[in-house]
Every structure is written in C-alpha cells, then in structure tokens.
Design a protein around this motif. Structure first.
Motif, PDB file in Angstrom:
ATOM      1  N   UNK A 242       0.880  -1.180   0.000  1.00 40.12           N
ATOM      2  CA  UNK A 242       0.000   0.000   0.000  1.00 40.12           C
ATOM      3  C   UNK A 242       0.909   1.219   0.000  1.00 40.12           C
ATOM      4  N   UNK A 243       0.779   2.070  -1.024  1.00 36.56           N
ATOM      5  CA  UNK A 243       1.632   3.258  -1.106  1.00 36.56           C
ATOM      6  C   UNK A 243       0.757   4.500  -1.252  1.00 36.56           C
ATOM      7  N   UNK A 244       1.300   5.660  -0.868  1.00 38.99           N
ATOM      8  CA  UNK A 244       0.552   6.895  -1.096  1.00 38.99           C
ATOM      9  C   UNK A 244       1.102   7.557  -2.347  1.00 38.99           C
ATOM     10  N   UNK A 245       0.250   7.803  -3.319  1.00 41.81           N
ATOM     11  CA  UNK A 245       0.635   8.486  -4.557  1.00 41.81           C
ATOM     12  C   UNK A 245       0.323   9.976  -4.375  1.00 41.81           C
ATOM     13  N   UNK A 246       1.393  10.762  -4.167  1.00 41.71           N
ATOM     14  CA  UNK A 246       1.248  12.207  -3.883  1.00 41.71           C
ATOM     15  C   UNK A 246       0.572  12.930  -5.045  1.00 41.71           C
ATOM     16  N   UNK A 247       0.978  12.546  -6.259  1.00 46.43           N
ATOM     17  CA  UNK A 247       0.492  13.256  -7.436  1.00 46.43           C
ATOM     18  C   UNK A 247      -1.028  13.157  -7.542  1.00 46.43           C
ATOM     19  N   UNK A 248      -1.542  11.952  -7.330  1.00 44.80           N
ATOM     20  CA  UNK A 248      -2.987  11.752  -7.475  1.00 44.80           C
ATOM     21  C   UNK A 248      -3.721  11.771  -6.134  1.00 44.80           C
ATOM     22  N   UNK A 249      -2.977  11.988  -5.067  1.00 44.08           N
ATOM     23  CA  UNK A 249      -3.555  12.097  -3.728  1.00 44.08           C
ATOM     24  C   UNK A 249      -4.452  10.912  -3.392  1.00 44.08           C
ATOM     25  N   UNK A 250      -3.812   9.748  -3.493  1.00 46.56           N
ATOM     26  CA  UNK A 250      -4.575   8.527  -3.225  1.00 46.56           C
ATOM     27  C   UNK A 250      -3.661   7.427  -2.684  1.00 46.56           C
ATOM     28  N   UNK A 251      -4.273   6.558  -1.889  1.00 46.55           N
ATOM     29  CA  UNK A 251      -3.619   5.305  -1.515  1.00 46.55           C
ATOM     30  C   UNK A 251      -3.781   4.365  -2.697  1.00 46.55           C
TER      31      UNK A 251
END
Ligand code: AVI
Length: 319
Positions: A242-251
């Motif tokens: 499980x990662x946080x994608x900063x660009x799309x603001x989503x887990x």
C-alpha cells in the motif's frame, strides 16, 4: 413493509465472463492492473468487514461516530417523509442510523449487486422500521442511467456512505454523481461519506494493518483467480503493498511479485519481473475544496459538511 423486489439491470450482476475478460485484459496491460470491484467475492467481502473493525482502519468507526454524534443536525438538514436511496447498500449497517435521524422517513431503496447482501439487509430494515416501505433493487450502480425508481415524485435522499466514491477515478466519480443526479431527479439531496487527506502515519497503517487482514484481502484477488479462472498464481510469491501516490492524492494497493515468475489464467500465461506489481485499488483522499469542485462537476453543490473533531472523515450533504 418490505415490497416486492425490483430488478434493475440484472446483467450488471458481474457474470463470470466479466471477471475473466477483466483479468485477461488487466494482466495484458504494460502496467498490470485489475478492477477493484473484483476484490469483493464472498471471501473478500468477509475480509473487508473484518478490515472495518481494525484499530488502524479509522474510516468506518469515524463515519459511524459522525452519523451518531451529529444525527440531529443531519436529520434537520434533510426533508421529512424522505425516500432514502442507498447506492451499494451491502449490509445497510449505517442506514439504520440515518433512518433514525430522519423525520418520519417514508421509504428505503437499497441498491446492491449482491442478492446475498441485499435481501437479508432489506428484511432487517423492514423489521426494524415497520413504517418505512423497503424496495430492494438488485443492480449495479455503474449504470444508473437504465434504472427507474418506482417512486413517483417523492423527495429523494441519496445515500452513499463509506467513502466508496474515493475508490473511483475522479472522472468516474463525476460520471457517477451525474448519473445519481439524473436518477434522483430535481429537488433531491445526496449524503456521501468522503475520506479526507491526513498525515501518512495515520493513512498508511489503515491500508497495511499489523494483523495482515488488508494483505489477505488484496491477495484474495489472486486466490479468486485461482479458484474461479483455473489460475496458477503462487500466493507466497506475491506481497501486498500500500503506497501513497502524492500526485494523485490517493492510496494505491498493489500486489508485488517477489521474484521473476509466470502464472497461468484460463490457459494463458502471464510473466512477471521481480518487483513488478499488479495495481488493484485506488482510494482517493480529498480536501473539502477539491471535493467541492468534483461535486460541482458532477452537477451538485455542497450544502453542508459534517466533520469529526480530528478532521479524519467527512459526511457531505449535496443539493
Ligand atoms: C470500500 N473502500 C471505501 C475501502 C477504502 O478504504 O478505500 C476499501 C479498502 N481497501 C483496503 N482497505 C479498505
């Protein structure tokens, strides 16, 4: 009173061919991915229920807390004699709190793709609220355009708790809101659970719990392929990520291959490099401002926002 079930777009009840096509397509993409709706077979739904009770998974208990603690404000903002239409109603656990907060609710229309979840929940609500007419609708909410609600011109209240809207791409979320607007009609309001942005030390454990329940939920997708599509995935050769994608603001949830390997599905072979992933779910986290723009693009205006004291989760009222 529970009224005769109303069948809408039965063909959306995820036939097996749908799963096979989606898997063959998703594993053929340059960046492998599978639609998150396939996480929810019977085992996946049980695991998800377990997730909602984990100490790390704040959304469910926070939303339930909000529906309880702000029940009178929420009830006062909604029409009397309302007809509540719930999208993806599942076990209808949160519905009882909403119906109890409303002034003399007239009817409840749960819409769900799973007959096994829909009918027992509809029966339970009908028993707990004898003055509320319950019309279960078996169907998916992906194609609301084809649904017709048999309700005349009552005041409709859409209900979509759980922040499931966060699992949609922003484009799909806007399309869903537009379809809900058309289905519910002019004068309707829409109450939605929307998860909020927050520090990663809260967010990441919610999607990677210490007991490994979320990992089991994610890996069950490969187990389901093995079970239902004659798959040959080695479940020990993949791990949950499980990662946080900063660009799309989503887990993002992924299944990461621990070695170079191949796996078969219905007679086809798919190769994986070590470290390559299958992307299995997005869970977008919104700021109130970004969600307000999204709602507007979907044909609604945010009229009230209910937020818990730690600003973890919101219940948004759209009109
Ligand atoms: C259903 N949905 C709102 C959950 C979420 O938080 O995005 C699904 C989930 N995936 C992993 N844990 C929970």
């Amino acid at each position: 009173m529970m009224l005769e079930p109303f069948l809408a777009n039965e063909h959306h009840a995820a036939p097996d061919g749908d799963f096979l096509d989606a898997v063959l397509h998703g594993l053929s993409l340059p960046k492998k991915s599978l639609p998150s709706r396939f996480l929810y077979d019977a085992r996946g739904s049980d695991l998800f229920e377990h997730i909602t009770e984990l100490p790390e998974y704040y959304p469910t208990r926070t939303e339930i807390g909000l529906l309880k603690s702000q029940a009178s404000e929420i009830g006062a903002a909604l029409p009397s004699r309302a007809v509540v239409v719930e999208f993806g109603s599942g076990s209808s656990r949160k519905t009882e709190l909403l119906l109890a907060a409303l002034d003399r609710p007239a009817a409840y229309v749960p819409i769900d793709i799973s007959a096994a979840a829909l009918y027992p929940a509809a029966r339970r609500i009908a028993q707990s609220f004898p003055d509320v007419d319950v019309y279960p609708v078996l169907g998916g909410f992906h194609d609301l355009e084809r649904m017709r609600l048999p309700l005349g011109d009552s005041r409709l209240v859409g209900f979509f708790p759980g922040s499931t809207i966060g699992n949609f791409s922003q484009l799909a979320a806007v399309e869903f809101l537009l379809s809900a607007r058309r289905l519910l009609g002019p004068g309707a309001v829409f109450l939605l659970g929307v998860d909020l942005q927050k520090p990663l030390d809260i967010l990441l454990p919610a999607y990677n719990d210490a007991d490994g329940v979320t990992a089991a939920f994610n890996l069950n997708l490969l187990a389901r392929i093995n079970r239902d599509l004659q798959g040959t995935f080695d479940l020990d050769a993949f791990e949950h990520a499980a990662i946080y994608n900063e660009r799309y603001q989503r887990i993002e949830m992924h299944l990461r291959s621990l070695a170079a390997q191949s796996a078969g599905v219905a007679g086809r072979t798919f190769c994986f490099a070590a470290g390559e992933t299958i992307h299995t779910e997005n869970s977008h986290k919104y700021t109130p401002e970004v969600f307000e723009r999204l709602a507007r693009d979907g044909g609604w205006e945010v009229s009230q926002v209910f937020v818990d004291e730690n600003r973890l989760f919101s219940v948004q009222l759209l009109a």
